[in-house]
Design a protein around this motif. Structure first.
Motif, PDB file in Angstrom:
ATOM      1  N   CYS C  30       0.832  -1.207   0.000  1.00  0.00           N
ATOM      2  CA  CYS C  30       0.000   0.000   0.000  1.00  0.00           C
ATOM      3  C   CYS C  30       0.860   1.247   0.000  1.00  0.00           C
ATOM      4  O   CYS C  30       0.650   2.169  -0.798  1.00  0.00           O
ATOM      5  N   LEU C  31       1.849   1.262   0.900  1.00  0.00           N
ATOM      6  CA  LEU C  31       2.724   2.420   0.999  1.00  0.00           C
ATOM      7  C   LEU C  31       3.383   2.675  -0.347  1.00  0.00           C
ATOM      8  O   LEU C  31       3.441   3.806  -0.832  1.00  0.00           O
ATOM      9  N   GLY C  32       3.842   1.599  -0.962  1.00  0.00           N
ATOM     10  CA  GLY C  32       4.516   1.731  -2.249  1.00  0.00           C
ATOM     11  C   GLY C  32       3.593   2.273  -3.317  1.00  0.00           C
ATOM     12  O   GLY C  32       3.925   3.233  -4.016  1.00  0.00           O
ATOM     13  N   LEU C  33       2.426   1.668  -3.427  1.00  0.00           N
ATOM     14  CA  LEU C  33       1.524   2.034  -4.526  1.00  0.00           C
ATOM     15  C   LEU C  33       0.911   3.412  -4.327  1.00  0.00           C
ATOM     16  O   LEU C  33       0.791   4.183  -5.276  1.00  0.00           O
ATOM     17  N   ILE C  34       0.498   3.712  -3.094  1.00  0.00           N
ATOM     18  CA  ILE C  34      -0.246   4.953  -2.879  1.00  0.00           C
ATOM     19  C   ILE C  34       0.694   6.138  -2.662  1.00  0.00           C
ATOM     20  O   ILE C  34       0.426   7.240  -3.124  1.00  0.00           O
ATOM     21  N   VAL C  35       1.790   5.903  -1.939  1.00  0.00           N
ATOM     22  CA  VAL C  35       2.628   7.041  -1.553  1.00  0.00           C
ATOM     23  C   VAL C  35       3.938   7.087  -2.331  1.00  0.00           C
ATOM     24  O   VAL C  35       4.256   8.082  -2.986  1.00  0.00           O
ATOM     25  N   LEU C  36       4.701   5.990  -2.270  1.00  0.00           N
ATOM     26  CA  LEU C  36       6.068   6.065  -2.787  1.00  0.00           C
ATOM     27  C   LEU C  36       6.127   6.141  -4.307  1.00  0.00           C
ATOM     28  O   LEU C  36       6.825   6.967  -4.869  1.00  0.00           O
ATOM     29  N   LEU C  37       5.348   5.288  -4.971  1.00  0.00           N
ATOM     30  CA  LEU C  37       5.391   5.288  -6.435  1.00  0.00           C
ATOM     31  C   LEU C  37       4.987   6.653  -7.004  1.00  0.00           C
ATOM     32  O   LEU C  37       5.711   7.215  -7.827  1.00  0.00           O
ATOM     33  N   PRO C  38       3.852   7.204  -6.569  1.00  0.00           N
ATOM     34  CA  PRO C  38       3.494   8.524  -7.111  1.00  0.00           C
ATOM     35  C   PRO C  38       4.526   9.599  -6.789  1.00  0.00           C
ATOM     36  O   PRO C  38       4.836  10.428  -7.646  1.00  0.00           O
ATOM     37  N   LEU C  39       5.092   9.548  -5.569  1.00  0.00           N
ATOM     38  CA  LEU C  39       6.093  10.559  -5.233  1.00  0.00           C
ATOM     39  C   LEU C  39       7.346  10.359  -6.084  1.00  0.00           C
ATOM     40  O   LEU C  39       7.969  11.326  -6.537  1.00  0.00           O
TER      41      LEU C  39
END
Lengths: 342, 295, 284
Positions: C30-39
């Motif tokens: 979740c962290l990767g898909l929602i936060v890290l990838l977009p950032l």
């Protein structure tokens, strides 16, 4: 028992999610829907146009149709189309914004201005001044906006089409005086020194001027000025029409790539053609826009639009590409002026 | 780095009465006066302004704002978005707090910081990142368009932006709470032969239920009220992609100030209800809430 | 994501509690898909400009002035919010007075009230003809449409953070130390500045940093009241929106990356403050 309560809540939640997912996956839409992405001051206009168009469409084809509209600063609106808003038609404030969509996405053919009559402009408008009742600062013409004690409210030309027309109108007025571009640049700079608030859209500026009571003069779309008299009371403001102003062309275009994909080309084209019909032309005049076919409009509405000597900015500055680049792109005249004027 | 140390939940009122060391009565009254005046000026007045503006033209004008179908579609959309974003964050929060509170592993501090990150990211940036990914000029834009998938300017985009801004809410409440409670109860249940899931349901969930409810409240308030991020990804299509806060802005820009403030009262009432429920939870179940540094 | 718990067995301490793989994996996904990838997408977009390109955007006079306004005003607002926040927290925990609980609940109002609603409410209050704007105007202070307006909005949204970070710590102060200090003859002022306040400093700083971070990024409540004039009252988040309207995606991403970098630094600062405080005072 606690456990049961938690489970029940979790169950309720998942039902809620499920239900909401269902409602969005199965839109209750058996009818055609068009999306018109437009600029800021046309909210009232297109509400009327869309209703009448839907009636005519129903009478002609027997099909129900909904036209949805979205409004905002012209540049911001163009941006949403570029980023993928599923617009069927765009009706923006200034040609360069539709050019930008055509250039960046190719969803609109480059020669869009040849696709509809009158360079794809079903109505025109101009820039007039809205002042406080009795015109206490005595604003009569563009030159009065440079007086140091006159506070001018205008939207940001980077984001708002109205802001760009104001900017170009001031420049064109000065250039028309003695055909000196450098002098015209300085003249515009003088005006922007008097601007205390720079909103992102024409509507923001109107609210600042009319509702919040800031500034002495609001150069704005002619239609917007009349709307303010209607909405805020004619006893509070006067409209001053300068002797010369700009010939403002808010153009329209079909977003062909979108309509082809959605299968709405026929309806969208009919919608745009409708803008040139007698009924639509009369509605434009009713909302204080200048119809291109005056004979279709009610004489009473036309009588409200005074004779103003209108110039076309292309005659002074060339193509819209050049106009955009010279004035509003990064490092253009507006950037240089705001840097110098801070 | 045990986050639970940050604020242990001793929120219960301190022993009152006459402490030996304190300020004199005069000083107290002055300080209380200043604090209340400051709060009234900065917090309460704006709230009052919303209601006075909404009713400035009478109850009829107020009600007229809710006869607009567009207002209802905005309300519906906002409820839908919250109904997806909040449960998502609940599941995420449970998973994250379980992993972080019940286990020791390296890099935990970094993980917590990353979960916190959306708190300090500007809402506009939160919207922008999805534009850059899913816009037709963006990274996946062409692919999405070829497959006819609409993310931006539609429900998925609005939900994503909302999930992003509310991402830390549940996790940051539950992590310290679970850390305080430790894992001995779960370990006992497991030793007695309960399955992991059973232990979670019968031991962990009851222990954190008030904290969970508390965080859901706050998460929900933010999800329904988010403006900046949603305005970047919404497209502002009347009756389709307008949430309540965007509808407030649209009405405001249509010179329909009464209607704008009327719709705003919905959100203000939601805020008040949230505050009331939250205060009830704090007073009655102070011991079962974690007072994380960020709400 | 490459970060799924492949190293699980070496980097975590063994435990009888199950579900680490599942919960940890889900968290990271979740962290990767929602936060890290977009950032990461944002940073990638900005890095398309190159370091020099980002530097050019950052030093563009209009951008640098917007960044200065966002950070400068936010710093002042956070300062005011944390001073008054401290006072409010002190009053709420130390003194008893009628309506205390009500006031306590009201502190979180800015947190629960959507920013757009706060924005129109503040604009209507502080406009030159508004309830507070009119008296201020008579004093010669124009609040709305100037940096003062930005300041007011930022204090509004920052206040709950400032109050709530210090409040629990004030409640925990050991009164016996205070009383001992008083018994040993220290004046109330000396007791406060030498005994009571020092351990609270980290919390005050944390509250300041959080109010600051929120203020820097705030958009909704500010645009209604700011005036949005380049070089005077144009904030950085608005400039991102303006850059987008100009179809300048690179520029928007560059400003966003700069802001992101600074929010990350702020978070880091908060963590450092807490680490320092743990060493110095034994708690955070």
């Amino acid at each position: 028992m606690k456990n049961g309560a938690v489970r029940k809540r979790a169950f309720g939640l998942s039902m809620l999610v499920g239900a909401s997912l269902l409602t969005c996956l199965v839109p209750a839409r058996a009818e055609t829907a068009l999306l018109n992405v437009s600029y800021d001051p046309t909210r009232e206009l297109y509400r009327d146009i869309n209703t009448v168009f839907a009636e005519e469409w129903k009478a002609k084809t027997g099909e129900a149709i909904t036209v949805r509209a979205s409004h905002g600063g012209s540049g911001a609106q163009a941006r949403t189309v570029i980023d993928g808003v599923d617009a069927d038609v765009v009706t923006l404030g200034i040609p360069s914004d539709i050019d930008a969509i055509a250039k960046l996405t190719h969803k609109i053919p480059d020669d869009w201005r040849t696709k509809l009559p009158n360079e794809a402009t079903p109505y025109t408008s101009t820039v007039v001044f809205l002042v406080r009742k009795g015109n206490p600062k005595g604003v009569k013409d563009w030159a009065d906006l440079t007086k140091p004690d006159v506070k001018v409210i205008t939207p940001n030309p980077k984001t708002s089409a109205g802001g760009r027309w104001n900017f170009l109108a001031a420049w064109g007025y000065a250039y028309g005086q003695d055909k000196d571009a450098a002098k015209a640049d300085a003249f515009v700079g003088q005006i922007y020194k008097n601007v205390p608030v720079l909103d992102t859209g024409a509507r923001g500026s109107t609210v600042t001027f009319a509702q919040r009571g800031l500034g002495d003069v609001l150069p704005t779309w002619e239609n917007e000025a009349y709307l303010v008299l209607q909405e805020f009371g004619a006893e509070k403001f006067d409209i001053v029409s300068p002797p010369t102003s700009i010939y403002a062309e808010p153009p329209v275009a079909l977003v062909a790539a979108n309509t082809e994909r959605k299968g709405t080309t026929k309806a969208a084209q009919a919608y745009l053609d409708f803008l040139y019909s007698d009924r639509a032309q009369a509605i434009f005049a009713k909302h204080h826009y200048r119809p291109i076919r005056r004979e279709a409009a009610a004489p009473a509405d036309l009588a409200q639009l005074p004779e103003i000597k209108l110039f076309k900015i292309e005659e002074y500055q060339g193509s819209w590409d050049e106009i955009q680049k010279r004035n509003f792109d990064a490092g253009g005249l507006f950037d240089r002026l705001s840097r110098a004027g801070r | 780095m045990s986050e639970s140390e940050i604020f242990s939940p001793t929120f219960a009122p301190t022993t009152r009465g006459e402490p030996v060391a304190s300020e004199g009565t005069g000083t107290r009254i002055v300080l209380i006066g200043i604090a209340i005046a400051f709060l009234a000026l900065f917090l309460v007045l704006p709230l009052i302004a919303v209601f006075t503006q909404a009713f400035s033209k009478g109850i009829e004008a107020f009600l007229a704002a809710f006869r607009e179908p567009d207002a209802w579609s905005a309300i519906r959309l906002t409820l839908t978005v919250a109904a997806i974003a909040v449960p998502f964050n609940v599941v995420f929060g449970l998973a994250a707090s379980w992993a972080i509170a019940k286990f020791e592993f390296s890099g935990k501090a970094l993980l917590i910081t990353l979960i916190d990150l959306p708190f300090s990211v500007s809402p506009v940036v939160s919207g922008l990142i999805y534009v850059l990914l899913f816009g037709s000029q963006g990274l996946f834009g062409t692919w999405l368009m070829d497959h006819g998938i609409q993310i931006l300017f539609a429900l998925p985009g609005i939900v994503l932006a909302t999930v992003f801004v509310t991402f830390p809410f549940v996790a940051r409440e539950l992590i310290p709470l679970m850390q305080e409670q430790g894992s001995s109860e779960e370990e006992a249940a497991l030793t007695l032969g309960a399955s992991g899931l059973h232990a979670f349901r019968t031991v962990t969930l009851p222990n954190i239920r008030w904290g969970l409810l508390y965080s859901v409240l706050l998460c929900n308030a933010r999800a329904m009220g988010e403006f900046g991020a949603v305005s970047v990804v919404s497209g502002h299509i009347r009756g389709l992609t307008n949430t309540i806060p965007l509808h407030v802005e649209i009405l405001y820009n249509e010179y329909n100030f009464v209607a704008s403030f009327a719709v705003a009262t919905l959100l203000a009432v939601l805020a008040l209800i949230t505050l009331v429920l939250k205060s009830i939870l704090e007073w009655r179940f102070a011991g079962e809430l974690a007072h994380g540094r960020a709400h | 994501m490459a970060k799924t718990p492949r190293r699980t067995w070496t980097f975590r301490r063994p435990s009888v509690i199950p579900g680490f793989g599942l919960s940890f994996g889900y968290t990271l996904t979740c962290l990767g898909l929602i936060v890290l990838l977009p950032l990461a997408g944002l940073v990638a977009k900005a890095s398309g400009l190159g370091i020099s390109g980002i530097w050019e955007v950052a030093t563009d006079p209009r951008v640098s002035s917007a960044l200065r306004i966002s950070f400068g005003v936010s710093a002042v607002a956070a300062l005011v919010a944390s001073s008054f926040g401290f006072l409010v927290a002190w009053v709420l925990t130390r003194y008893d007075f009628p309506g205390r609980k009500l006031v306590d609940a009201a502190v979180d109002l800015p947190f629960a009230l959507p920013t757009a609603v706060a924005g129109i409410a503040l604009a209507s209050l502080y406009a030159p003809d508004g309830f507070l704007g009119a008296p201020l105007a008579r004093l010669g202070i124009q609040a709305a449409y100037t940096p003062v307006g930005i300041f007011i909005a930022m204090v509004f949204i920052g206040l709950p953070f400032a109050v709530r970070t210090v409040q629990p710590l004030i409640a925990e102060i050991d009164k016996e130390i205070e009383e001992a200090s008083a018994t040993l003859g220290a004046s109330r002022f000396a007791t406060l500045t030498k005994v009571v306040l020092p351990p609270l400093i980290p919390a005050v700083l944390t509250g300041f940093a959080m109010a600051f971070a929120r203020g820097v990024g705030e958009y909704g409540s500010i645009i209604f009241i700011a005036g949005n004039l380049p070089y005077v009252s144009e904030i950085a988040p608005l400039l991102i929106v303006i850059k987008l309207s100009e179809f300048d995606y690179g520029g928007a991403a560059a400003i966003a990356t700069i802001m992101l970098g600074i929010s990350f630094l702020t978070l880091l600062a908060i963590n450092l403050i807490q680490a320092w405080s743990r060493r110095r005072f034994g708690y955070v």
